[in-house]
Design a protein around this motif. Structure first.
Motif, mmCIF file in Angstrom:
data_model
loop_
_atom_site.group_PDB
_atom_site.id
_atom_site.type_symbol
_atom_site.label_atom_id
_atom_site.label_comp_id
_atom_site.label_asym_id
_atom_site.label_seq_id
_atom_site.Cartn_x
_atom_site.Cartn_y
_atom_site.Cartn_z
ATOM 1 N N LEU A 169 99.307 59.638 44.210
ATOM 2 C CA LEU A 169 98.635 59.526 42.912
ATOM 3 C C LEU A 169 99.617 59.088 41.830
ATOM 4 N N ILE A 173 99.422 55.417 39.675
ATOM 5 C CA ILE A 173 99.413 55.329 38.216
ATOM 6 C C ILE A 173 100.649 54.596 37.707
ATOM 7 N N SER A 174 101.785 54.798 38.358
ATOM 8 C CA SER A 174 102.991 54.092 37.910
ATOM 9 C C SER A 174 102.875 52.589 38.134
ATOM 10 N N GLN A 176 100.256 50.896 37.597
ATOM 11 C CA GLN A 176 99.475 50.358 36.486
ATOM 12 C C GLN A 176 100.341 50.078 35.261
ATOM 13 N N ILE A 187 99.813 56.060 29.935
ATOM 14 C CA ILE A 187 100.284 56.220 31.312
ATOM 15 C C ILE A 187 101.435 57.219 31.368
ATOM 16 N N ILE A 190 99.923 60.674 31.166
ATOM 17 C CA ILE A 190 99.284 61.046 32.439
ATOM 18 C C ILE A 190 100.334 61.372 33.492
ATOM 19 N N GLN A 191 101.402 60.577 33.532
ATOM 20 C CA GLN A 191 102.469 60.844 34.494
ATOM 21 C C GLN A 191 103.155 62.179 34.225
#
Length: 220
Positions: A169, A173-174, A176, A187, A190-191
């Protein structure tokens, strides 16, 4: 895309040797040693965690203290391995079944061999719970046998799947970030939240692995 994501869990080879597995030995270096009369902050935190887990396992276990020490050290070993996997360029060894199964299978085999050799009648007694109807006894024996056989698989798969899911996961995301530079702050937030979640998952998985192992030992 999927193949590229899962390659982060593949041990890279150099000179036909996989040096990534050296990370399994790193907890021996990270565990603080008592070199000074006055303990450091790391030593104090380490001792505090050890005492908290020892007291909790002492309440769970009805066996000898050596049994509690073994599962306490196992929990600390898995916890350090899980936390090291969150650091950059450190191999995530606990996401591999070869590592998790090598910890769960010997524990299960030791408990089963000891139980069936030393306490044969007690092992048979656990196959049929108390007040079970006569017609359901063969079915309960079958269910208990299957549940005992799959215990090493459930211990190893649970930890491997959770470690793989969290890292995948974060990798998704990274990726993106490179495609959407305008969403950098979102981002990054979220990370950060995912990193905190993964740290809690690391603690929970180490605790669950050792707690279930000590509960299995109580049945013998």
């Amino acid at each position: 895309m999927t193949m590229n994501l899962f390659t982060i869990f593949d041990p890279s080879t150099s000179l036909k040797l996989s040096f990534n597995w050296i990370s399994l030995l790193m907890p021996m270096i990270l565990i603080p040693k008592m070199y000074w009369l006055t303990p450091s902050k790391i030593q104090s935190i380490f001792n505090l965690i050890n005492m908290k887990m020892f007291n909790e396992y002492k309440n769970l276990s009805n066996k000898y203290f050596t049994n509690i020490f073994m599962f306490n050290k196992l929990m600390m070993f898995i916890l350090l391995l899980n936390f090291m996997s969150l650091m950059p360029y450190i191999f995530n060894s606990t996401s591999h079944m070869s590592v998790t199964m090598s910890m769960s299978l010997p524990i299960w085999m030791t408990l089963m061999l000891y139980g069936w050799i030393k306490k044969f009648n007690m092992m048979l007694y656990h196959m049929v719970p108390k007040n079970t109807p006569t017609l359901l006894m063969p079915l309960m024996v079958l269910i208990e046998t299957i549940s005992n056989l799959i215990r090493p698989l459930t211990l190893s798969i649970r930890m491997s799947a959770n470690m793989i899911a969290g890292h995948l996961l974060m990798s998704l995301i990274s990726n993106q970030f490179y495609n959407n530079m305008n969403l950098f702050m979102m981002i990054l937030l979220i990370q950060t939240l995912l990193m905190i979640l993964e740290m809690s998952v690391n603690c929970i998985q180490a605790y669950v692995f050792s707690t279930l192992s000590i509960l299995y030992s109580n049945e013998i």
